[in-house]
Design a protein around this motif. Structure first.
Motif, PDB file in Angstrom:
ATOM      1  N   SER A 196       0.830  -1.199   0.000  1.00 30.11           N
ATOM      2  CA  SER A 196       0.000   0.000   0.000  1.00 30.11           C
ATOM      3  C   SER A 196       0.869   1.255   0.000  1.00 30.11           C
ATOM      4  CB  SER A 196      -0.920  -0.001   1.227  1.00 30.11           C
ATOM      5  OG  SER A 196      -0.134   0.085   2.398  1.00 30.11           O
ATOM      6  N   GLY A 197       2.184   1.058  -0.108  1.00 31.44           N
ATOM      7  CA  GLY A 197       3.090   2.197  -0.085  1.00 31.44           C
ATOM      8  C   GLY A 197       3.545   2.560   1.311  1.00 31.44           C
ATOM      9  N   GLU A 198       2.954   1.941   2.346  1.00 28.63           N
ATOM     10  CA  GLU A 198       3.330   2.226   3.731  1.00 28.63           C
ATOM     11  C   GLU A 198       4.517   1.357   4.127  1.00 28.63           C
ATOM     12  OE1 GLU A 198       2.007   4.597   5.576  1.00 28.63           O
ATOM     13  OE2 GLU A 198       0.720   5.102   3.908  1.00 28.63           O
ATOM     14  N   PRO A 199       5.433   1.855   4.944  1.00 27.79           N
ATOM     15  CA  PRO A 199       6.575   1.037   5.340  1.00 27.79           C
ATOM     16  C   PRO A 199       6.148  -0.094   6.268  1.00 27.79           C
ATOM     17  CG  PRO A 199       6.611   3.136   6.500  1.00 27.79           C
ATOM     18  CD  PRO A 199       5.489   3.204   5.500  1.00 27.79           C
ATOM     19  N   ASN A 200       6.817  -1.225   6.125  1.00 22.93           N
ATOM     20  CA  ASN A 200       6.614  -2.368   7.007  1.00 22.93           C
ATOM     21  C   ASN A 200       7.986  -2.741   7.540  1.00 22.93           C
ATOM     22  OD1 ASN A 200       5.727  -4.660   8.302  1.00 22.93           O
ATOM     23  ND2 ASN A 200       5.739  -5.903   6.453  1.00 22.93           N
ATOM     24  N   PHE A 201       8.304  -2.312   8.761  1.00 21.39           N
ATOM     25  CA  PHE A 201       9.624  -2.560   9.310  1.00 21.39           C
ATOM     26  C   PHE A 201       9.774  -4.035   9.637  1.00 21.39           C
ATOM     27  CE2 PHE A 201       8.971   1.918  10.502  1.00 21.39           C
ATOM     28  CZ  PHE A 201      10.041   2.436   9.800  1.00 21.39           C
ATOM     29  N   TRP A 202      10.848  -4.604   9.135  1.00 25.01           N
ATOM     30  CA  TRP A 202      11.227  -5.972   9.456  1.00 25.01           C
ATOM     31  C   TRP A 202      12.674  -5.922   9.849  1.00 25.01           C
ATOM     32  CZ3 TRP A 202      15.049  -9.198   7.900  1.00 25.01           C
ATOM     33  CH2 TRP A 202      14.941 -10.507   8.347  1.00 25.01           C
ATOM     34  N   GLN A 203      12.982  -6.554  10.917  1.00 31.18           N
ATOM     35  CA  GLN A 203      14.361  -6.480  11.373  1.00 31.18           C
ATOM     36  C   GLN A 203      14.813  -7.856  11.795  1.00 31.18           C
ATOM     37  OE1 GLN A 203      14.226  -3.844  14.663  1.00 31.18           O
ATOM     38  NE2 GLN A 203      15.417  -5.130  15.963  1.00 31.18           N
ATOM     39  N   ALA A 204      16.062  -8.151  11.509  1.00 29.83           N
ATOM     40  CA  ALA A 204      16.662  -9.399  11.948  1.00 29.83           C
ATOM     41  C   ALA A 204      16.620  -9.455  13.467  1.00 29.83           C
ATOM     42  CB  ALA A 204      18.104  -9.486  11.462  1.00 29.83           C
ATOM     43  N   GLY A 205      16.477 -10.646  14.003  1.00 26.49           N
ATOM     44  CA  GLY A 205      16.533 -10.801  15.446  1.00 26.49           C
ATOM     45  C   GLY A 205      15.278 -10.395  16.175  1.00 26.49           C
ATOM     46  N   GLN A 206      14.119 -10.535  15.537  1.00 28.09           N
ATOM     47  CA  GLN A 206      12.882 -10.246  16.256  1.00 28.09           C
ATOM     48  C   GLN A 206      12.464 -11.430  17.102  1.00 28.09           C
ATOM     49  OE1 GLN A 206       9.535  -8.638  14.256  1.00 28.09           O
ATOM     50  NE2 GLN A 206      10.692  -6.997  13.320  1.00 28.09           N
ATOM     51  N   GLY A 207      13.281 -12.450  17.152  1.00 27.39           N
ATOM     52  CA  GLY A 207      12.969 -13.636  17.938  1.00 27.39           C
ATOM     53  C   GLY A 207      13.409 -13.489  19.374  1.00 27.39           C
ATOM     54  N   HIS A 225       2.765  -4.033  16.975  1.00 21.26           N
ATOM     55  CA  HIS A 225       1.875  -3.206  16.163  1.00 21.26           C
ATOM     56  C   HIS A 225       2.706  -2.314  15.262  1.00 21.26           C
ATOM     57  CE1 HIS A 225      -1.490  -0.757  14.882  1.00 21.26           C
ATOM     58  NE2 HIS A 225      -0.779   0.324  15.201  1.00 21.26           N
ATOM     59  N   GLN A 226       2.469  -2.426  13.966  1.00 18.99           N
ATOM     60  CA  GLN A 226       3.112  -1.584  12.972  1.00 18.99           C
ATOM     61  C   GLN A 226       2.152  -0.458  12.628  1.00 18.99           C
ATOM     62  OE1 GLN A 226       6.247  -1.939  11.309  1.00 18.99           O
ATOM     63  NE2 GLN A 226       5.689   0.100  10.675  1.00 18.99           N
ATOM     64  N   SER A 227       2.588   0.789  12.786  1.00 27.08           N
ATOM     65  CA  SER A 227       1.699   1.915  12.477  1.00 27.08           C
ATOM     66  C   SER A 227       1.482   2.002  10.972  1.00 27.08           C
ATOM     67  CB  SER A 227       2.264   3.235  13.001  1.00 27.08           C
ATOM     68  OG  SER A 227       3.298   3.694  12.167  1.00 27.08           O
ATOM     69  N   SER A 228       0.361   2.575  10.601  1.00 29.60           N
ATOM     70  CA  SER A 228       0.064   2.735   9.180  1.00 29.60           C
ATOM     71  C   SER A 228       0.755   3.968   8.611  1.00 29.60           C
ATOM     72  CB  SER A 228      -1.443   2.834   8.960  1.00 29.60           C
ATOM     73  OG  SER A 228      -1.964   3.927   9.692  1.00 29.60           O
ATOM     74  N   GLY A 229       1.272   4.818   9.477  1.00 26.94           N
ATOM     75  CA  GLY A 229       1.980   6.018   9.036  1.00 26.94           C
ATOM     76  C   GLY A 229       3.466   5.881   9.258  1.00 26.94           C
ATOM     77  N   GLU A 230       4.072   6.966   9.659  1.00 31.99           N
ATOM     78  CA  GLU A 230       5.518   6.972   9.887  1.00 31.99           C
ATOM     79  C   GLU A 230       5.863   6.907  11.374  1.00 31.99           C
ATOM     80  OE1 GLU A 230       7.380  10.149   7.793  1.00 31.99           O
ATOM     81  OE2 GLU A 230       6.388   9.660   5.914  1.00 31.99           O
ATOM     82  N   TRP A 231       5.000   6.334  12.182  1.00 31.10           N
ATOM     83  CA  TRP A 231       5.233   6.262  13.624  1.00 31.10           C
ATOM     84  C   TRP A 231       6.046   5.044  14.030  1.00 31.10           C
ATOM     85  CZ3 TRP A 231       4.511  10.155  16.838  1.00 31.10           C
ATOM     86  CH2 TRP A 231       3.692  11.205  16.411  1.00 31.10           C
ATOM     87  N   GLY A 232       6.413   4.186  13.088  1.00 30.50           N
ATOM     88  CA  GLY A 232       7.225   3.025  13.421  1.00 30.50           C
ATOM     89  C   GLY A 232       6.404   1.883  13.952  1.00 30.50           C
TER      90      GLY A 232
END
Length: 169
Positions: free
Chosen positions: A10-21, A49-56
Motif C-alpha cells: 500500500s506504499g506504507e513502510p513495514n519494518f522488518w528487522q533481523a533478530g525479532q525472535g 503493532h506496525q503503524s500505518s503512518g511513519e510512527w514506526g
C-alpha cells in the motif's frame, strides 16, 4: 541477516528487522555505592503493532532474569535477584528504540548496602533507549528503580543505571 525495510504493498513502510525472535542479554549496572551484573532471557515479541503512518512499530516482550549485586560500601555487601518484566519498546525506525517496563522481582535479602528494602518482593521500573548496532545485536542505556511501593517499611529502594546488550536469534 540484515536489517531491511519493505513495503506492505500500500506504499506504507513495514519494518522488518533481523533478530525479532527470542534472545539473551547482559545488563551491567552502576551506582555510586553498588554494581549489578545480570543475565536476561528475552522472549520473541508477545505483541507487535506496525503503524500505518511513519510512527514506526511498538513491541511487547518479556524479560526473565537473574542478577548479582555487589556493594562497594555498606552491609550486607551482596545479594541475588530474579525478575520477570514485560518491556514495551517503540521503534520509530528500524535502528533506534525507547523502552519502558514494570516488573516483579525477588531479592535474596531485605537489606543491602546499608539500605532497608523492607521485603524480598520488589517492583522494578525501567526506562531506556537503545539501538540495533549490527544484525541482531542491540545495545542500550537503561535507568532502573527497585522498591516495594510502600508495601512494607522501610522502603529505601535501589536505583541503577545500566548498559544493556542483547543478542536476538
Amino acid at each position: 541477516m540484515a536489517v531491511a525495510q519493505t513495503s506492505t504493498g500500500s506504499g506504507e513502510p513495514n519494518f522488518w528487522q533481523a533478530g525479532q525472535g527470542e534472545g539473551w542479554g547482559a545488563r551491567l549496572g552502576y551506582h555510586d555505592d553498588y554494581r549489578r551484573l545480570g543475565l536476561v532471557y528475552e522472549t520473541a515479541p508477545l505483541w507487535s503493532h506496525q503503524s500505518s503512518g511513519e510512527w514506526g512499530r511498538v513491541t511487547l516482550t518479556a524479560e526473565l532474569g537473574v542478577a548479582y549485586w555487589d556493594a562497594q560500601h555498606g552491609h550486607p555487601d551482596s545479594l541475588w535477584q530474579v525478575s520477570a518484566t514485560p518491556m514495551l519498546r517503540w521503534w520509530p525506525n528500524e535502528f533506534f528504540y525507547t523502552e519502558i517496563g514494570v516488573g516483579v522481582n525477588a531479592f535474596s535479602r531485605t537489606s543491602f548496602a546499608d539500605k532497608g528494602l523492607g521485603s524480598a518482593f520488589q517492583f522494578g521500573n525501567h526506562i531506556g533507549v537503545g539501538a540495533l548496532i549490527a544484525d541482531a545485536h542491540r545495545i542500550g542505556l537503561r535507568y532502573s528503580h527497585f522498591s516495594n511501593a510502600g508495601i512494607k517499611k522501610p522502603n529505601d529502594g535501589l536505583d541503577v543505571l545500566q548498559l544493556t546488550y542483547t543478542y536476538q536469534f
